[in-house]
Design an enzyme around this catalytic site. Structure first.
Site, mmCIF file in Angstrom:
data_model
loop_
_atom_site.group_PDB
_atom_site.id
_atom_site.type_symbol
_atom_site.label_atom_id
_atom_site.label_comp_id
_atom_site.label_asym_id
_atom_site.label_seq_id
_atom_site.Cartn_x
_atom_site.Cartn_y
_atom_site.Cartn_z
ATOM 1 C CG ASP A 8 -86.308 -16.311 -10.639
ATOM 2 O OD1 ASP A 8 -86.407 -16.900 -9.543
ATOM 3 O OD2 ASP A 8 -86.596 -15.120 -10.797
ATOM 4 C CD GLU A 39 -89.304 -12.230 -13.085
ATOM 5 O OE1 GLU A 39 -90.125 -11.379 -13.425
ATOM 6 O OE2 GLU A 39 -88.176 -11.952 -12.675
ATOM 7 C CG ASN A 40 -85.957 -13.654 -15.054
ATOM 8 O OD1 ASN A 40 -85.845 -13.991 -13.880
ATOM 9 N ND2 ASN A 40 -86.132 -12.401 -15.405
ATOM 10 C CG ASN A 68 -88.898 -7.907 -11.395
ATOM 11 O OD1 ASN A 68 -88.660 -9.088 -11.168
ATOM 12 N ND2 ASN A 68 -87.994 -7.078 -11.884
ATOM 13 C CG HIS A 69 -88.254 -8.935 -15.598
ATOM 14 N ND1 HIS A 69 -88.022 -7.600 -15.860
ATOM 15 C CD2 HIS A 69 -87.139 -9.398 -14.960
ATOM 16 C CE1 HIS A 69 -86.818 -7.266 -15.406
ATOM 17 N NE2 HIS A 69 -86.274 -8.332 -14.855
ATOM 18 C CG HIS A 152 -90.199 -12.325 -8.142
ATOM 19 N ND1 HIS A 152 -89.554 -13.443 -8.618
ATOM 20 C CD2 HIS A 152 -89.744 -11.290 -8.892
ATOM 21 C CE1 HIS A 152 -88.770 -13.110 -9.616
ATOM 22 N NE2 HIS A 152 -88.849 -11.805 -9.789
ATOM 23 C CG HIS A 177 -86.019 -10.559 -7.788
ATOM 24 N ND1 HIS A 177 -86.248 -10.206 -9.116
ATOM 25 C CD2 HIS A 177 -85.381 -9.513 -7.232
ATOM 26 C CE1 HIS A 177 -85.758 -8.984 -9.326
ATOM 27 N NE2 HIS A 177 -85.223 -8.547 -8.208
ATOM 28 C CG HIS A 179 -81.683 -14.979 -10.925
ATOM 29 N ND1 HIS A 179 -81.443 -14.751 -12.273
ATOM 30 C CD2 HIS A 179 -82.990 -14.664 -10.722
ATOM 31 C CE1 HIS A 179 -82.559 -14.306 -12.842
ATOM 32 N NE2 HIS A 179 -83.505 -14.247 -11.918
#
Length: 267
Positions: A8, A39-40, A68-69, A152, A177, A179
């Protein structure tokens, strides 16, 4: 075939680390396929926008996966349907979900499927990833030479169970996810490479990329606090390199990559 995967990307510092180190990693490892979870990657640490998408691609990614984001930045709806290189979780619910849950990349005559899944434990409600990926893998096995899955998910158990469920059916499953890179990279008994979590690319002087003072306050008071991306300090790059047998689609090796102040890049 070598696949380079980076975990991520978090905020502006994560983007700086990608721009600095991804070209170097590609030069030294010479992967045929490079995948990055983005995604982040926006400045506020949630979702992706077109500028960030282009930045990661320009740094050397072939495919960007999400999580999820994925929908936290509305700008994604303007371009996700126009690219096969940006992959959102396959098991998002709904009949008309924008984008795609997988993509197929042709590399020197070999086809690789890249699938993005999202877990359900301690996550927002979502469709069954086990059923959906099983059906997809069955459909893909006659079309591609190897399959890579970015799962994820929050818990180690769900990631491990998914890897064992798909062992022998796919070439590799790497978790994202949480991290934090795990130390369990291995080849499962039927030939699937597995790593519970690849870790992140971003600020190491915070908590999972966020400013730690706000999070300490939340733990001490049990009151809601606003999470803010750490913009200063040191960065980290985490991921893995996977070597896959071109003839069988089974993994030969999986090794972790970590670049940080405690683990300076040696080349």
């Amino acid at each position: 075939m070598k696949i380079l995967f980076l975990g991520d990307v978090v905020g502006n510092l994560g983007m700086k680390m990608i721009e600095q180190y991804l070209p170097i990693l590609k030069r030294d490892y010479k992967p045929q396929l490079t995948i990055v979870n983005g995604e982040n990657a926006t400045s506020f640490g949630r979702g992706i926008n077109k500028k960030v998408y282009k930045g990661i691609m320009n740094a050397g990614a072939d495919v960007i996966t999400l999580g999820n984001h994925a929908w936290n930045n509305e700008e994604i709806f303007e371009f996700i349907d126009d690219t096969k290189k940006l992959v959102r979780p396959l098991n998002f619910p709904g009949q008309d979900t924008p984008g795609n849950g997988y993509t197929i990349i042709n590399i020197n005559g070999k086809k690789v499927a890249v699938i993005n899944l999202q877990g359900r434990i301690f996550m927002d409600p979502i469709d069954d990833p086990f059923r959906m990926v099983n059906d997809l893998v069955d459909d893909l096995k006659s079309q591609v030479d190897s399959i890579f899955v970015d799962f994820h998910a929050e818990t180690t158990s769900e990631k491990q169970v998914m890897a064992m469920y798909l062992d022998g059916k796919i070439s590799a499953l790497v978790g994202t996810h949480t991290h934090v890179q795990t130390n369990d990279n291995r080849i499962l008994k039927n030939g699937t490479a597995f790593l519970t979590d690849a870790g992140m690319c971003g600020p190491i002087d915070g908590v999972l990329g966020m400013k730690y003072n706000n999070i300490i306050h939340r733990f001490l008071t049990q009151r809601p606090t606003r999470f803010e991306v750490e913009e200063n300090g040191n960065g980290i790059v985490s991921g893995c390199i996977i070597d896959i047998n071109n003839d069988t689609g089974k993994a030969k090796s999986i090794n972790t990559i970590m670049i940080s102040p405690d683990h300076p890049y040696q080349g």
